[in-house]
Design a protein around this motif. Structure first.
Motif, PDB file in Angstrom:
ATOM      1  N   VAL A   6       0.882  -1.169   0.000  1.00 56.22           N
ATOM      2  CA  VAL A   6       0.000   0.000   0.000  1.00 56.22           C
ATOM      3  C   VAL A   6       0.916   1.214   0.000  1.00 56.22           C
ATOM      4  O   VAL A   6       1.735   1.378   0.914  1.00 56.22           O
ATOM      5  N   VAL A   7       0.814   2.057  -1.035  1.00 57.39           N
ATOM      6  CA  VAL A   7       1.680   3.225  -1.166  1.00 57.39           C
ATOM      7  C   VAL A   7       0.857   4.475  -0.854  1.00 57.39           C
ATOM      8  O   VAL A   7      -0.201   4.684  -1.458  1.00 57.39           O
ATOM      9  N   VAL A   8       1.335   5.261   0.102  1.00 56.79           N
ATOM     10  CA  VAL A   8       0.620   6.477   0.507  1.00 56.79           C
ATOM     11  C   VAL A   8       1.537   7.667   0.243  1.00 56.79           C
ATOM     12  O   VAL A   8       2.540   7.872   0.940  1.00 56.79           O
ATOM     13  N   ILE A   9       1.198   8.447  -0.778  1.00 56.25           N
ATOM     14  CA  ILE A   9       1.997   9.619  -1.130  1.00 56.25           C
ATOM     15  C   ILE A   9       1.420  10.806  -0.366  1.00 56.25           C
ATOM     16  O   ILE A   9       0.277  11.219  -0.600  1.00 56.25           O
ATOM     17  N   GLY A  10       2.220  11.334   0.565  1.00 53.56           N
ATOM     18  CA  GLY A  10       1.701  12.329   1.515  1.00 53.56           C
ATOM     19  C   GLY A  10       1.249  11.600   2.766  1.00 53.56           C
ATOM     20  O   GLY A  10       0.171  11.872   3.305  1.00 53.56           O
ATOM     21  N   GLY A  11       2.096  10.694   3.243  1.00 51.30           N
ATOM     22  CA  GLY A  11       1.730   9.834   4.380  1.00 51.30           C
ATOM     23  C   GLY A  11       2.445  10.167   5.663  1.00 51.30           C
ATOM     24  O   GLY A  11       2.367   9.400   6.622  1.00 51.30           O
ATOM     25  N   THR A  12       3.134  11.310   5.709  1.00 45.18           N
ATOM     26  CA  THR A  12       3.909  11.617   6.922  1.00 45.18           C
ATOM     27  C   THR A  12       3.092  12.328   7.995  1.00 45.18           C
ATOM     28  O   THR A  12       3.565  12.487   9.112  1.00 45.18           O
ATOM     29  N   ALA A  24      -0.932  -0.555   7.942  1.00 41.73           N
ATOM     30  CA  ALA A  24       0.154  -1.172   8.722  1.00 41.73           C
ATOM     31  C   ALA A  24      -0.456  -2.048   9.825  1.00 41.73           C
ATOM     32  O   ALA A  24       0.023  -3.157  10.091  1.00 41.73           O
ATOM     33  N   GLY A  25      -1.530  -1.569  10.419  1.00 41.41           N
ATOM     34  CA  GLY A  25      -2.212  -2.325  11.465  1.00 41.41           C
ATOM     35  C   GLY A  25      -2.844  -3.609  10.961  1.00 41.41           C
ATOM     36  O   GLY A  25      -3.099  -4.543  11.732  1.00 41.41           O
ATOM     37  N   GLN A  26      -3.114  -3.661   9.658  1.00 45.31           N
ATOM     38  CA  GLN A  26      -3.657  -4.880   9.041  1.00 45.31           C
ATOM     39  C   GLN A  26      -2.538  -5.838   8.642  1.00 45.31           C
ATOM     40  O   GLN A  26      -2.784  -6.842   7.992  1.00 45.31           O
ATOM     41  N   GLY A  27      -1.282  -5.461   8.945  1.00 46.94           N
ATOM     42  CA  GLY A  27      -0.147  -6.322   8.598  1.00 46.94           C
ATOM     43  C   GLY A  27       0.334  -6.158   7.167  1.00 46.94           C
ATOM     44  O   GLY A  27       1.168  -6.935   6.692  1.00 46.94           O
ATOM     45  N   ARG A  28      -0.166  -5.113   6.466  1.00 44.97           N
ATOM     46  CA  ARG A  28       0.251  -4.911   5.070  1.00 44.97           C
ATOM     47  C   ARG A  28       1.619  -4.230   5.005  1.00 44.97           C
ATOM     48  O   ARG A  28       2.008  -3.500   5.907  1.00 44.97           O
ATOM     49  N   GLU A  29       2.298  -4.458   3.880  1.00 45.05           N
ATOM     50  CA  GLU A  29       3.495  -3.681   3.583  1.00 45.05           C
ATOM     51  C   GLU A  29       3.048  -2.281   3.184  1.00 45.05           C
ATOM     52  O   GLU A  29       2.222  -2.148   2.273  1.00 45.05           O
ATOM     53  N   VAL A  30       3.586  -1.263   3.820  1.00 46.47           N
ATOM     54  CA  VAL A  30       3.181   0.122   3.536  1.00 46.47           C
ATOM     55  C   VAL A  30       4.420   0.946   3.180  1.00 46.47           C
ATOM     56  O   VAL A  30       5.458   0.829   3.842  1.00 46.47           O
ATOM     57  N   VAL A  31       4.302   1.746   2.125  1.00 43.98           N
ATOM     58  CA  VAL A  31       5.331   2.738   1.815  1.00 43.98           C
ATOM     59  C   VAL A  31       4.684   4.100   2.000  1.00 43.98           C
ATOM     60  O   VAL A  31       3.679   4.401   1.342  1.00 43.98           O
ATOM     61  N   LEU A  32       5.212   4.911   2.915  1.00 46.86           N
ATOM     62  CA  LEU A  32       4.651   6.254   3.077  1.00 46.86           C
ATOM     63  C   LEU A  32       5.680   7.285   2.623  1.00 46.86           C
ATOM     64  O   LEU A  32       6.877   7.154   2.899  1.00 46.86           O
ATOM     65  N   ALA A  33       5.211   8.293   1.894  1.00 48.54           N
ATOM     66  CA  ALA A  33       6.125   9.266   1.302  1.00 48.54           C
ATOM     67  C   ALA A  33       5.795  10.683   1.721  1.00 48.54           C
ATOM     68  O   ALA A  33       4.632  11.052   1.902  1.00 48.54           O
ATOM     69  N   GLY A  34       6.860  11.479   1.872  1.00 41.21           N
ATOM     70  CA  GLY A  34       6.782  12.924   2.069  1.00 41.21           C
ATOM     71  C   GLY A  34       8.021  13.516   1.425  1.00 41.21           C
ATOM     72  O   GLY A  34       8.821  12.779   0.825  1.00 41.21           O
ATOM     73  N   ARG A  35       8.188  14.826   1.565  1.00 38.11           N
ATOM     74  CA  ARG A  35       9.296  15.453   0.843  1.00 38.11           C
ATOM     75  C   ARG A  35      10.672  15.076   1.372  1.00 38.11           C
ATOM     76  O   ARG A  35      11.637  15.044   0.624  1.00 38.11           O
ATOM     77  N   ASP A  36      10.763  14.815   2.671  1.00 37.27           N
ATOM     78  CA  ASP A  36      12.073  14.616   3.290  1.00 37.27           C
ATOM     79  C   ASP A  36      12.281  13.134   3.637  1.00 37.27           C
ATOM     80  O   ASP A  36      11.489  12.554   4.386  1.00 37.27           O
TER      81      ASP A  36
END
Ligand SMILES: NC(=O)c1ccc[n+]([C@@H]2O[C@H](COP(=O)([O-])OP(=O)(O)OC[C@H]3O[C@@H](n4cnc5c(N)ncnc54)[C@H](OP(=O)(O)O)[C@@H]3O)[C@@H](O)[C@H]2O)c1
Length: 233
Positions: A6-12, A24-36
């Motif tokens: 699960v990719v979340v752009i603007g996830g910070t 993440a709580g469901q046990g999924r692989e998560v990629v969260l993105a922000g500028r830094d």
């Protein structure tokens, strides 16, 4: 269930962070993105589970292919990010306006372009617009504009990406989100009086709606208003 992360752009922070926390709580692989990169990594560590952080700048769409190169298969993509410019048409900050339009329209589209080859047919995408497209507030000139653009983009993506599904969510004032909570009780009370229930939308309400849009196999091309009936009275 679609394969991949699960990719979340603007996830910070804010709504994107709550979506990342849910998956993440469901046990999924998560990629969260922000500028830094370092901030994204720190937030990912705080979220825990199988969460990683990624630094990328949607306002620099030419760099996105490289920044996204390390992401593998993608099951769900949530495009959430915003950098509000607080603009009015009489006092117009051109640089901030250009940056916002670039990040939320060109940047969102480029992320989809880059990641769609990594999606299975049952994968899904959700784009964040917002009710400011119909109900402007002071300083929302360009926010209203880009959120209207999201409604156009989602129609095109739902057709072009099919059978991959693509939907948009348009929240109203989310009272417990960092942006609106920081404005304080008198402002929130004014908006509470504008919705029939007297209760503003919460971040949990938005996460529930995002999960519905990402996971319901029959919903595509929708513009879902999660706004406590803001425009009804
Ligand atoms: N909050 C509400 O009441 C509300 C209402 C209607 C619609 N919405 C929509 O919901 C979405 C989320 O709103 P929010 O209030 O939760 O936002 P927020 O708290 O301001 O968070 C914005 C996120 O976007 C990231 N970001 C900003 N500029 C970026 C860029 N150039 N490239 C990559 N990431 C960037 C930020 O990360 P970094 O700072 O780490 O870069 C942060 O994670 C937005 O699309 C907004 O239009 C919100």
């Amino acid at each position: 269930m679609a394969e991949g992360s699960v990719v979340v752009i603007g996830g910070t922070q804010g709504l994107g962070l709550e979506v990342a926390r849910h998956y993440a709580g469901q046990g999924r692989e998560v990629v969260l993105a922000g500028r830094d990169q370092r901030r994204a990594e720190a937030v990912a560590a705080e979220v825990g589970g199988k969460t990683t952080g990624l630094g990328l700048d949607l306002a620099r769409p030419g760099e996105l292919a490289d920044r996204l190169a390390g992401i593998g298969r993608v099951a769900h993509l949530a495009l959430v990010a915003i950098d509000r410019d607080e603009n009015t048409i009489r006092s117009f900050d051109l640089e901030a306006a250009t940056s916002l339009v670039t990040m939320k329209l060109v940047g969102f589209a480029e992320v989809v372009h880059q990641l769609v080859p990594r999606m299975d047919p049952d994968a899904s995408v959700v784009l964040f617009g917002g009710r400011a497209k119909d109900r402007p507030y002071p300083g929302s000139t360009m926010v209203s504009t880009v959120n209207g653009g999201v409604a156009g983009l989602v129609s095109s993506l739902a057709v072009e990406l099919a059978p991959i599904r693509c939907n948009a969510i348009h929240p109203g004032i989310v009272g417990d989100s960092p942006y609106w909570a920081a404005k304080g009780e008198p402002v929130l009370e004014r908006y509470r009086r504008q919705v029939p229930s007297g209760r503003l939308t919460t971040m949990a309400d938005v996460v529930g709606a995002v999960v519905f849009l990402l996971e319901n196999r029959s919903v595509t091309g929708a513009n879902l208003y999660v706004d406590a009936g803001w425009l009804l009275q």
